[in-house]
Design a protein around this motif. Structure first.
Motif, PDB file in Angstrom:
ATOM      1  N   ALA A  62     -26.934   2.879 -22.516  1.00  0.00           N
ATOM      2  CA  ALA A  62     -26.027   1.733 -22.092  1.00  0.00           C
ATOM      3  C   ALA A  62     -26.530   1.452 -20.747  1.00  0.00           C
ATOM      4  O   ALA A  62     -26.965   2.475 -19.884  1.00  0.00           O
ATOM      5  CB  ALA A  62     -24.547   2.327 -22.107  1.00  0.00           C
ATOM      6  N   VAL A 108     -20.522  -2.926 -33.173  1.00  0.00           N
ATOM      7  CA  VAL A 108     -19.761  -1.784 -32.414  1.00  0.00           C
ATOM      8  C   VAL A 108     -20.308  -0.423 -32.656  1.00  0.00           C
ATOM      9  O   VAL A 108     -20.775   0.285 -31.773  1.00  0.00           O
ATOM     10  CB  VAL A 108     -18.040  -1.646 -32.688  1.00  0.00           C
ATOM     11  CG1 VAL A 108     -17.634  -0.562 -32.169  1.00  0.00           C
ATOM     12  CG2 VAL A 108     -17.330  -3.116 -32.240  1.00  0.00           C
ATOM     13  N   LEU A 167     -23.794  -8.720 -22.694  1.00  0.00           N
ATOM     14  CA  LEU A 167     -22.462  -8.300 -22.292  1.00  0.00           C
ATOM     15  C   LEU A 167     -21.809  -7.038 -22.193  1.00  0.00           C
ATOM     16  O   LEU A 167     -21.459  -6.489 -21.354  1.00  0.00           O
ATOM     17  CB  LEU A 167     -21.438  -9.290 -22.687  1.00  0.00           C
ATOM     18  CG  LEU A 167     -20.034  -9.081 -22.254  1.00  0.00           C
ATOM     19  CD1 LEU A 167     -19.642  -9.927 -20.892  1.00  0.00           C
ATOM     20  CD2 LEU A 167     -19.005  -9.998 -23.252  1.00  0.00           C
ATOM     21  N   VAL A 168     -21.795  -6.783 -23.503  1.00  0.00           N
ATOM     22  CA  VAL A 168     -21.264  -5.202 -23.876  1.00  0.00           C
ATOM     23  C   VAL A 168     -22.248  -4.000 -23.242  1.00  0.00           C
ATOM     24  O   VAL A 168     -21.656  -2.941 -22.731  1.00  0.00           O
ATOM     25  CB  VAL A 168     -20.974  -5.225 -25.217  1.00  0.00           C
ATOM     26  CG1 VAL A 168     -20.400  -3.886 -25.615  1.00  0.00           C
ATOM     27  CG2 VAL A 168     -19.694  -6.164 -25.696  1.00  0.00           C
ATOM     28  N   PHE A 195     -23.335  -0.396 -30.719  1.00  0.00           N
ATOM     29  CA  PHE A 195     -23.278  -0.053 -29.351  1.00  0.00           C
ATOM     30  C   PHE A 195     -22.932   1.257 -29.128  1.00  0.00           C
ATOM     31  O   PHE A 195     -23.232   2.029 -28.282  1.00  0.00           O
ATOM     32  CB  PHE A 195     -22.064  -0.897 -29.039  1.00  0.00           C
ATOM     33  CG  PHE A 195     -21.786  -0.586 -27.312  1.00  0.00           C
ATOM     34  CD1 PHE A 195     -22.756  -0.591 -26.299  1.00  0.00           C
ATOM     35  CD2 PHE A 195     -20.515  -0.271 -27.105  1.00  0.00           C
ATOM     36  CE1 PHE A 195     -22.290  -0.478 -25.211  1.00  0.00           C
ATOM     37  CE2 PHE A 195     -20.141  -0.184 -25.819  1.00  0.00           C
ATOM     38  CZ  PHE A 195     -21.021  -0.126 -24.844  1.00  0.00           C
ATOM     39  N   VAL A 196     -22.018   2.125 -30.088  1.00  0.00           N
ATOM     40  CA  VAL A 196     -21.604   3.558 -30.066  1.00  0.00           C
ATOM     41  C   VAL A 196     -22.897   4.283 -30.108  1.00  0.00           C
ATOM     42  O   VAL A 196     -23.347   5.229 -29.253  1.00  0.00           O
ATOM     43  CB  VAL A 196     -20.775   3.729 -30.968  1.00  0.00           C
ATOM     44  CG1 VAL A 196     -20.655   5.316 -30.916  1.00  0.00           C
ATOM     45  CG2 VAL A 196     -19.371   3.146 -30.759  1.00  0.00           C
ATOM     46  N   SER A 217     -25.127   3.903 -26.992  1.00  0.00           N
ATOM     47  CA  SER A 217     -24.561   4.370 -25.859  1.00  0.00           C
ATOM     48  C   SER A 217     -24.676   6.039 -25.910  1.00  0.00           C
ATOM     49  O   SER A 217     -24.951   6.841 -25.031  1.00  0.00           O
ATOM     50  CB  SER A 217     -23.076   4.151 -25.309  1.00  0.00           C
ATOM     51  OG  SER A 217     -22.212   3.963 -26.473  1.00  0.00           O
ATOM     52  N   TYR A 274     -27.107  -7.978 -16.173  1.00  0.00           N
ATOM     53  CA  TYR A 274     -26.439  -9.062 -17.052  1.00  0.00           C
ATOM     54  C   TYR A 274     -27.808 -10.027 -17.229  1.00  0.00           C
ATOM     55  O   TYR A 274     -28.626 -10.141 -16.247  1.00  0.00           O
ATOM     56  CB  TYR A 274     -25.475  -9.877 -16.183  1.00  0.00           C
ATOM     57  CG  TYR A 274     -24.113  -9.227 -16.340  1.00  0.00           C
ATOM     58  CD1 TYR A 274     -23.718  -8.300 -17.469  1.00  0.00           C
ATOM     59  CD2 TYR A 274     -23.067  -9.671 -15.449  1.00  0.00           C
ATOM     60  CE1 TYR A 274     -22.511  -7.711 -17.252  1.00  0.00           C
ATOM     61  CE2 TYR A 274     -21.480  -9.288 -15.695  1.00  0.00           C
ATOM     62  CZ  TYR A 274     -21.363  -8.503 -16.591  1.00  0.00           C
ATOM     63  OH  TYR A 274     -20.268  -7.722 -16.713  1.00  0.00           O
ATOM     64  N   LEU A 301     -23.156 -11.669 -26.564  1.00  0.00           N
ATOM     65  CA  LEU A 301     -22.234 -10.492 -26.705  1.00  0.00           C
ATOM     66  C   LEU A 301     -23.156  -9.201 -26.285  1.00  0.00           C
ATOM     67  O   LEU A 301     -22.351  -8.492 -25.634  1.00  0.00           O
ATOM     68  CB  LEU A 301     -21.484 -10.420 -27.760  1.00  0.00           C
ATOM     69  CG  LEU A 301     -20.508 -11.664 -27.984  1.00  0.00           C
ATOM     70  CD1 LEU A 301     -19.995 -11.818 -29.326  1.00  0.00           C
ATOM     71  CD2 LEU A 301     -19.353 -10.969 -27.307  1.00  0.00           C
ATOM     72  N   ALA A 316     -24.481  -4.034 -21.002  1.00  0.00           N
ATOM     73  CA  ALA A 316     -24.581  -3.766 -19.534  1.00  0.00           C
ATOM     74  C   ALA A 316     -23.252  -3.695 -18.735  1.00  0.00           C
ATOM     75  O   ALA A 316     -22.343  -4.577 -18.842  1.00  0.00           O
ATOM     76  CB  ALA A 316     -25.403  -5.413 -19.013  1.00  0.00           C
ATOM     77  N   THR A 317     -23.218  -2.528 -18.230  1.00  0.00           N
ATOM     78  CA  THR A 317     -22.030  -1.922 -17.747  1.00  0.00           C
ATOM     79  C   THR A 317     -21.761  -2.141 -16.325  1.00  0.00           C
ATOM     80  O   THR A 317     -20.789  -2.421 -15.516  1.00  0.00           O
ATOM     81  CB  THR A 317     -21.421  -0.592 -18.030  1.00  0.00           C
ATOM     82  OG1 THR A 317     -22.720  -0.035 -17.473  1.00  0.00           O
ATOM     83  CG2 THR A 317     -21.130  -0.251 -19.416  1.00  0.00           C
ATOM     84  N   THR A 318     -22.923  -2.784 -15.515  1.00  0.00           N
ATOM     85  CA  THR A 318     -22.848  -3.276 -14.166  1.00  0.00           C
ATOM     86  C   THR A 318     -23.610  -4.695 -14.330  1.00  0.00           C
ATOM     87  O   THR A 318     -24.515  -4.853 -14.910  1.00  0.00           O
ATOM     88  CB  THR A 318     -23.492  -2.301 -13.220  1.00  0.00           C
ATOM     89  OG1 THR A 318     -24.888  -2.128 -13.766  1.00  0.00           O
ATOM     90  CG2 THR A 318     -22.978  -0.930 -13.292  1.00  0.00           C
ATOM     91  N   ASP A 319     -23.048  -5.632 -13.341  1.00  0.00           N
ATOM     92  CA  ASP A 319     -23.839  -6.905 -13.312  1.00  0.00           C
ATOM     93  C   ASP A 319     -25.359  -7.052 -13.055  1.00  0.00           C
ATOM     94  O   ASP A 319     -25.573  -7.937 -13.306  1.00  0.00           O
ATOM     95  CB  ASP A 319     -22.804  -7.933 -12.711  1.00  0.00           C
ATOM     96  CG  ASP A 319     -22.037  -7.301 -11.341  1.00  0.00           C
ATOM     97  OD1 ASP A 319     -23.009  -6.553 -10.778  1.00  0.00           O
ATOM     98  OD2 ASP A 319     -21.110  -7.792 -10.904  1.00  0.00           O
TER      99      ASP A 319
END
Lengths: 274, 418
Positions: free
Chosen positions: A135, A123, A212-213, A126-127, A130, A221, A209, A215-218
């Motif tokens: 992100a 986490v 998945l986290v 990821f923070v 972004s 992916y 994971l 990529a905010t649009t598919d």
């Protein structure tokens, strides 16, 4: 004579049994991906599909934007693998062969990082990514994985076995550090590089994971994420789709492995790692 | 295992941000919603949706953009498998979309982070939705989001076997259910009368309905109350099916449906999605659904998904307008026709597309009284404990009252999280 034969026969029997245990699930996956959903779920399970159907594959390719996901996976896995090969061998070389202040401390830091489970840093990482504005970008998918403590450790252990005399000889001949690394050390490292390459490629290819986290649009992916999209529902699992997807995901890895198999085996044998 | 660790890590990160006070207003109840401006929706609305919903919603939303030409709906499909991790990580990093689909049981945890926008009362009428479904959106007396679709549980049974067993219309009471399962074995030749989930993940969804039907409540005055005589009686009743060898305790995954089709299992408890699975496997026309058997009442579990808007939404007003459109009765019916999701809006059920189907009718009636566990943030954590204890009761024959005591003491140490 007969004793030898008995020994040989029992050895083969054990090997064949082992092979079946290892290959069995893969074979079942492959065969079942051609079955209908109802047949996959039937009890007792069948080995050979009663009717061969391409329905699962058709479903998979119709519903998923396959070329896009495949390209994403390939781009990420290749960049991550190249990054690891370069950075891990550089650092591994420095830790094994160069003398500089703080070398021991640096090595301890690398070892320490090996002990930290990825979930703990997930986490915060990821923070961080972004906050850097990465992100949903390839950079966000690739950057955090460009080098890893495991790769550094593996390369260092392998390089320790390279005789110092070779490097000294090159130095006496007037080669610079960069040239020594590039022309003398790296070619010797092929087995270790192959091992590192295939392990990194595998883990990047299978990574679920993080993409998945991040990529905010598919459209960003990767394959494993895309496959989980429709194969696993809220209350049921579509086994046919899942198995067909698994076959498609496994194939490229299998190809890479077969291509590098020879080096891979040698790498494991010489470094004693896997 | 790996994923569970991650979920724990992500939740821990969320908790930290909440307790540290940087998780926005954590005032504990009574948040008021801002109004939504009048007029048509404009701009881009980003939506996360899971599974089939994620696959089909983008296309479906074209009817919305036809009515609101200046709006655009971008749907990202998210796998169900790890939706919880994805959303909680996104909240932690401030990377949320405008709207996300949220499983009813995750609602408490996410609302508590302070990341969800309270539902604007001017746009949605509470009474339009099934009460049990609406309750899943409410955390600390404030609704966050709206129910989108629902599901509930009933007793699936083989009609031919039920006739032989002397229960042509299925069981209606607790005594019936036991006698029914026995008769399915003795008179109709089934190996197992009924298949109930023997503990393990998600078994609370099967067990709690028996408790609710017996007048139990697992929450009172903002506290957990697992340890009640009503719940103990319900769990003892549930256990009796395993003790009397009426239900298998070790059915492998995926074995239920084929056994039901073959008539080896006479009945089982599940939700509407099983209608499709059974039809695919060749049981079409051979089964029916009965409502949950009555003790004091016939009360089932309500599940499904909600839709919520995030406080960080870039296009908040349009997002709420999109949700208002999705909860129109006629749109809910069309959505049912597109993906078979059962409408959360009650009046949608008057449409012949739903009311003409006898099996749906059972679920529809059941939904009117169906309940969900309270949306306390700690629920998912406690559910895991409950499932483990339930397994001891069903498989190992542990004492139900002792198991509930264990759940209760765990519940008291974890708290409700509010």
């Amino acid at each position: 004579m007969t004793r030898d034969r008995v020994a040989k026969l029992s050895l083969y029997a054990i090997l064949v049994a082992g092979l079946l245990v290892v290959v069995g699930p893969f074979l079942w996956m492959l065969l079942s991906s051609f079955k209908t959903e109802a047949e996959i779920r039937s009890v007792p399970p069948t080995w050979w599909p009663s009717t061969w159907s391409l329905g699962n594959y058709r479903d998979l390719f119709d519903r998923l934007d396959f070329p896009q996901y495949f390209a994403n996976s390939a781009i990420v896995a290749v960049l991550v693998t190249l990054g690891n090969l370069l950075f891990c061998s550089l650092l591994g070389y420095a830790l094994a062969k160069l003398d500089f202040p703080g070398r021991k401390a640096l090595f301890l830091v690398v070892l320490g990082m090996l002990m930290v489970p990825g979930m703990v840093t997930f986490v915060p990482q990821f923070v961080l990514v972004s906050n850097m504005g990465l992100a949903n970008s390839y950079a966000g998918l690739v950057l955090p994985f460009l080098a890893g403590p495991f790769g550094v450790f593996l390369m260092r252990q392998f390089l320790l076995a390279v005789p110092d005399d070779l490097i000294e000889a090159a130095r006496v001949d007037g080669a610079g550090e960069w040239r020594i690394f590039w022309r003398v050390v790296l070619p010797l490292c092929k087995p270790a590089l192959a091992t590192l390459g295939i392990l990194t490629f595998l883990s990047s290819w299978n990574n679920f994971l993080w993409p998945l986290v991040v990529a905010t649009t598919d459209d960003k992916y990767t394959l494993p994420v895309a496959l989980a999209l429709y194969a696993i529902g809220q209350n049921r699992i579509y086994y046919g789709l899942l198995l067909a997807g698994a076959v498609v995901v496994v194939l490229p890895v299998l190809i890479v492995f077969l291509a590098l198999q020879r080096h891979f085996m040698r790498g494991i044998a010489t470094t004693g790692l896997k | 295992m790996r994923q569970r660790w991650l979920a724990v890590a992500a939740s821990a990160a969320l908790m930290v941000s909440v307790t540290a006070g940087c998780g926005r207003d954590d005032s504990g109840g009574g948040e008021t919603a801002k109004a939504v401006e009048e007029g048509k929706a404009t701009g881009e609305i980003t939506v996360w949706a899971m599974g089939t919903e994620g696959e089909k919603l983008g296309e479906f939303a074209k009817a919305f953009t036809a009515e609101n030409p200046e709006a655009k709906v971008n749907v990202t499909a998210v796998p169900w498998d790890s939706a919880q991790q994805k959303i909680s990580s996104a909240i932690a990093a401030g990377q949320t979309p405008d709207v996300s689909m949220i499983g009813t049981t995750m609602q408490g945890e996410f609302a508590k982070t302070g990341a969800l926008d309270p539902t604007p009362a001017d746009l949605f009428q509470k009474d339009a939705f099934f009460p049990g479904a609406w309750d899943t959106t409410v955390v600390d007396d404030t609704p966050y989001g709206i129910p989108w679709y629902v599901e509930t549980r009933g007793i699936f049974y083989r009609t031919d076997l039920a006739r032989k067993a002397g229960f042509p219309d299925g069981p209606t009471t607790w005594e019936d259910l036991t006698a029914f399962a026995k008769a399915l074995q003795d008179k109709a030749g089934a190996k197992w009368g009924i298949s109930l989930q023997p503990g393990k993940t998600g078994s609370w969804q099967s067990i709690l309905p028996f408790g609710w039907s017996n007048g139990a409540s697992i929450e009172a005055d903002g506290k957990w109350t697992f340890d009640t005589p009503q719940m103990a009686e319900a769990l003892t009743y549930y256990q009796s099916f395993f003790k009397d060898k009426l239900s298998p305790a070790d059915l492998p995954q995926g074995a239920l449906e084929p056994a039901f089709v073959k008539g080896e299992i006479g009945a089982f408890m599940s939700g509407p999605w099983h209608v499709g699975i059974l039809n695919e496997q060749g049981a079409k026309g051979k089964f029916a659904v009965a409502p949950m058997p009555t003790k004091q009442s016939s009360t089932s579990f309500i599940g499904g998904s909600n839709l919520a808007v995030f406080k960080d939404a870039k296009n908040r007003d349009a997002a709420w307008k999109f949700l208002a459109w999705l909860s129109k009765p006629d749109v809910q019916v069309k959505w049912y026709q597109a993906v078979s999701d059962l409408p959360a809006v009650q009046s949608a059920w008057d449409d012949p597309a739903l009311s003409a189907d006898p099996m749906l009718k059972v679920f529809g009636t059941q939904l009117e009284s169906a309940k969900a566990p309270p949306s306390f943030p700690t629920w998912t954590q406690l559910a895991a404990t409950f499932d483990v204890e339930a397994e001891k009761v069903c498989v190992a024959g542990a004492d139900p009252a002792a198991a509930l005591k264990a759940v209760q003491s765990q519940a008291e140490s974890i708290g409700t999280g509010s």
